[in-house]
Motif scaffolding. Sequence first.
Motif, short mmCIF file in Angstrom:
data_model
loop_
_atom_site.label_atom_id
_atom_site.label_comp_id
_atom_site.label_asym_id
_atom_site.label_seq_id
_atom_site.Cartn_x
_atom_site.Cartn_y
_atom_site.Cartn_z
N LEU A 366 3.64 54.60 -15.68
CA LEU A 366 3.19 54.07 -14.38
C LEU A 366 3.05 55.23 -13.40
N GLN A 367 1.80 55.47 -13.03
CA GLN A 367 1.52 56.62 -12.16
C GLN A 367 0.87 56.10 -10.89
N PHE A 368 1.31 56.60 -9.73
CA PHE A 368 0.69 56.20 -8.45
C PHE A 368 -0.13 57.38 -7.93
N THR A 369 -1.32 57.10 -7.45
CA THR A 369 -2.17 58.20 -7.00
C THR A 369 -3.18 57.76 -5.94
N VAL A 370 -3.71 58.76 -5.23
CA VAL A 370 -4.84 58.48 -4.32
C VAL A 370 -6.07 59.21 -4.85
N ASP A 371 -5.93 59.80 -6.03
CA ASP A 371 -6.98 60.67 -6.56
C ASP A 371 -7.77 59.96 -7.67
N PHE A 372 -9.05 59.70 -7.42
CA PHE A 372 -9.89 59.02 -8.40
C PHE A 372 -9.99 59.80 -9.72
N ASP A 373 -9.77 61.12 -9.64
CA ASP A 373 -9.86 61.92 -10.86
C ASP A 373 -8.84 61.50 -11.91
N ALA A 374 -7.75 60.87 -11.44
CA ALA A 374 -6.71 60.42 -12.38
C ALA A 374 -7.21 59.28 -13.27
N LEU A 375 -8.41 58.77 -12.98
CA LEU A 375 -8.93 57.65 -13.77
C LEU A 375 -9.86 58.10 -14.90
N ARG A 376 -9.96 59.41 -15.08
CA ARG A 376 -10.92 59.93 -16.07
C ARG A 376 -10.67 59.43 -17.49
N ASP A 377 -9.40 59.28 -17.86
CA ASP A 377 -9.13 58.95 -19.27
C ASP A 377 -8.72 57.50 -19.50
N VAL A 378 -8.86 56.64 -18.49
CA VAL A 378 -8.42 55.25 -18.71
C VAL A 378 -9.49 54.47 -19.50
N ASP A 379 -9.03 53.44 -20.22
CA ASP A 379 -9.96 52.63 -21.02
C ASP A 379 -10.52 51.46 -20.22
N LEU A 380 -9.83 51.12 -19.14
CA LEU A 380 -10.24 49.94 -18.38
C LEU A 380 -9.70 50.05 -16.95
N VAL A 381 -10.55 49.70 -15.99
CA VAL A 381 -10.12 49.72 -14.58
C VAL A 381 -10.23 48.30 -14.02
N ILE A 382 -9.23 47.91 -13.25
CA ILE A 382 -9.34 46.61 -12.56
C ILE A 382 -9.36 46.89 -11.06
N GLU A 383 -10.47 46.59 -10.44
CA GLU A 383 -10.60 46.79 -8.99
C GLU A 383 -10.06 45.55 -8.29
N ALA A 384 -9.15 45.77 -7.33
CA ALA A 384 -8.54 44.62 -6.63
C ALA A 384 -8.48 44.93 -5.13
N VAL A 385 -9.62 45.35 -4.58
CA VAL A 385 -9.64 45.64 -3.14
C VAL A 385 -10.14 44.40 -2.39
N PHE A 386 -10.28 44.53 -1.09
CA PHE A 386 -10.80 43.45 -0.23
C PHE A 386 -12.06 42.80 -0.77
N GLU A 387 -12.27 41.55 -0.41
CA GLU A 387 -13.51 40.86 -0.81
C GLU A 387 -14.65 41.33 0.09
N ASN A 388 -15.13 42.55 -0.15
CA ASN A 388 -16.17 43.10 0.70
C ASN A 388 -17.17 43.79 -0.23
N MET A 389 -18.38 43.24 -0.28
CA MET A 389 -19.36 43.71 -1.27
C MET A 389 -19.69 45.20 -1.11
N PRO A 390 -20.01 45.69 0.10
CA PRO A 390 -20.33 47.12 0.20
C PRO A 390 -19.19 48.01 -0.30
N LEU A 391 -17.94 47.63 0.03
CA LEU A 391 -16.79 48.42 -0.41
C LEU A 391 -16.69 48.40 -1.94
N LYS A 392 -16.87 47.22 -2.52
CA LYS A 392 -16.75 47.10 -3.98
C LYS A 392 -17.84 47.94 -4.65
N LYS A 393 -19.05 47.88 -4.08
CA LYS A 393 -20.16 48.63 -4.69
C LYS A 393 -19.89 50.14 -4.62
#
Length: 726
Positions: A366-393
């Motif tokens: 379990l790693q906590f980060t603010v750096d998107f680069d830490a997602l380079r090797d993951v197999d799956l990402v689950i986005e769970a931010v605000f219900e805001n289309m521009p932000l999600k896009k």
Amino acid sequence: MAQYTSASTALAVIRLRNPPVNALSLPVLQALEDGLKRADADPSVKAIMICGENGKFSAGADIQGFSLPKTRGISLGHFVSLIERCEKPVVAAIEGVALGGGLEVALGCHYRVAHVKARMGLPEVTIGLLPGGEGTQRLPRLIGVPAALDIITTGRHIPATEALKLGLVDEVVEENTIEAAIRLANKVIGQPLEPRRLSLRPVPKLPNMEAFLSEALVKLKKQARRYLAPELCFQAVRAATELPFADGVRKERELFNVLLTSGQAQALQYAFFAERAVQKWTTPHGSSWQNASPQPIHKAAVIGLGTMGRGIVTSLVKASIPVVALEQNLEYLNTGRKAVMLLLEREAMKMEQGAQTLDFHNPARLQFTVDFDALRDVDLVIEAVFENMPLKKEIFQKLSRICKPAAFLCTNTSALNIDEIASATSRPQQVVGTHFFSPAHIMRLLEIIYGHHTSPTAIATAVQLGKVLKKVGVVVGNCFGFAGNRMMFPYVEQAVFLLEEGSRPEAVDQVLEDFGFKIGPFRMSDLAGLDVAWRSRKGRGLAGDSVPPGTPARQRHGRRYSPLPDLLCENGRFGQKTGKGWYQYEKAGGRTAKPDPWLHNVLTQYRDTHHIKTRFIDQEEILERCLFSLINEGFDILAEGIASGPEHLDVIYIHGYGWPKHRGGPMFYASTVGLPRVLAKLQRYSEAHPDVPALRPSTFLKKLVAVGNPPLKEWMSYLSRPSNKL
Ligand code: 3H9
């Protein structure tokens, strides 16, 4: 159905055979009886062993068979008694599962040997029944009343090690169970059988049996409100403490028949099969569970550590999937980290009680980060931010750049367009909706949404992820609100319209809670927070500054609209979190809802302002308008191919929206009410409220009534050409 063989000249083996779980159908039981008679008649046979094919003893009576009239008269107890009366020792070799009637058969045996990985239990209560093969009378005699009552009224599965401690089995083995059972059978040849016949034993006494039972009943009634089976299970066990065995068995049979013919048993058994049916997913484009293979998920990431993100991280950690948890800045990250750690600590405590451990302090897990680069090797990402289309896009565009090409990109949106989100990426085939329900580490539903380009592999991977997280995954198509929330919108809308017309939040909630919902729509909205939907309405131009000037207060796009929820939000009443919403609470964050005179006054003024004549609204109208509008939407969803069957909608409602399971889900409920009645009522309400499209009967519902109200199983065959909107 039950194979008779010999392990040696002295030992007969009866193997229950009815794949996949050796359910005790009538032919299986008859073959068992034949085997017993043959062994009895053969003087060379000195002992008998009963086991199950394919490493499973038996999952009990054939649940499908309960709906068949010809099997209703069968008494499993007759066969169990035959085993017990046998003059040669009978040993049960329990592998895999011995559940329900399967365990009752084992209780008829004189000895029980179980594999260490075997699970036992009497789960009849979970399908609206009680153990009807004399289990309510034998089990208390074997392990005592408190343990038997717990097992019978909860239906929980017991691991073999616990079964050994309780005295439910005589031996637990790590190696070959069959060989161990043969050894035991050979050892006990010639030993007296009387003490091993449970029906001849007394129920172990308790110094305070009456007090214990009274207390247990009070607790049970509180826990299992509105469910018939737990209380009747209790009555059957009580009979064992009061009556001789034969009379107790008569009582058990009487109670079993009451349950068997109750609507609750039918609904719960329907729910059992519905849960299994949804695992066999299909889409209108022809992809299905049969032709798609999931990809393994060795590492995942969650973006956004709000309420949903925290629960999703917890769920992944619990399933031993290493997670990277990402937030937009250090302040949010620290708040999120603290909240996640707290949840995990609580979960670890719960798991410790079941002798399990939870490893969450290891940064590799379990790693906590603010750096998107830490997602380079993951197999799956689950986005769970605000219900805001521009932000999600924006996030999906970034993910598409950073994550490895094979990574799946999931969104936890509860309503937004999956295709639009996917359009921001260079890999729309890898984008899939994974809609969790709050609290995400507890609620069992996972709504899985495929978009126009989502690949079958992405769907299969999301389904597999759901299984690993111990959730019930239901695959649905893409539309605003998907299946669950889309059906919820008209339900909540009706609840608010009923307030406008004369009702009160507490009256509406009461009716729906009496129906069996855990909480009514207003309590639910206060719990979830009114601001969430307000923000969405503002975003869609229904509320706030974006409403064009001159728009009538109670109308949007030619339909009836209620600005009441907006009014509450404008007054800072967001629900529990602000201490005020549809109810008042003792403080911000309080949980005890009290009717609020402020709201009652506002309702009176509101009706005066908008010239609404207050009328008395009875319980029937409240129930029907809320439920039938929800069900009506369900028929549209089926007709559009968004869900592939009524079972899907029912499972979604049972596991995601607190629909009372003993009513089988909204579509099953509609079938029990009768589609002609649902249609007639909707027609009546629609005539009275012509500006409410949700009350206008669905074309599919009308068609089903026109063809004669067919059973639920046949509904989908009346859709001439399932047309998916996609
Ligand atoms: C009873 O015994 C009453 C008696 O006391 C008195 C009688 C008079 N019958 O769950 P799965 C099917 S009541 C018919 O996916 P798992 C199931 O539908 C009974 N079918 O696998 C599925 O079919 P499909 C009390 C049954 O490994 C397939 O088997 N017993 C039955 O995740 C595989 O099932 C229970 O309540 C059955 N009894 O879990 C136990 N059981 O492949 C109910 C299963 O077509 N069963 N099927 O979709 C379970 O809890 C789980 O199925 C079990 C396996 C733990 C056994």
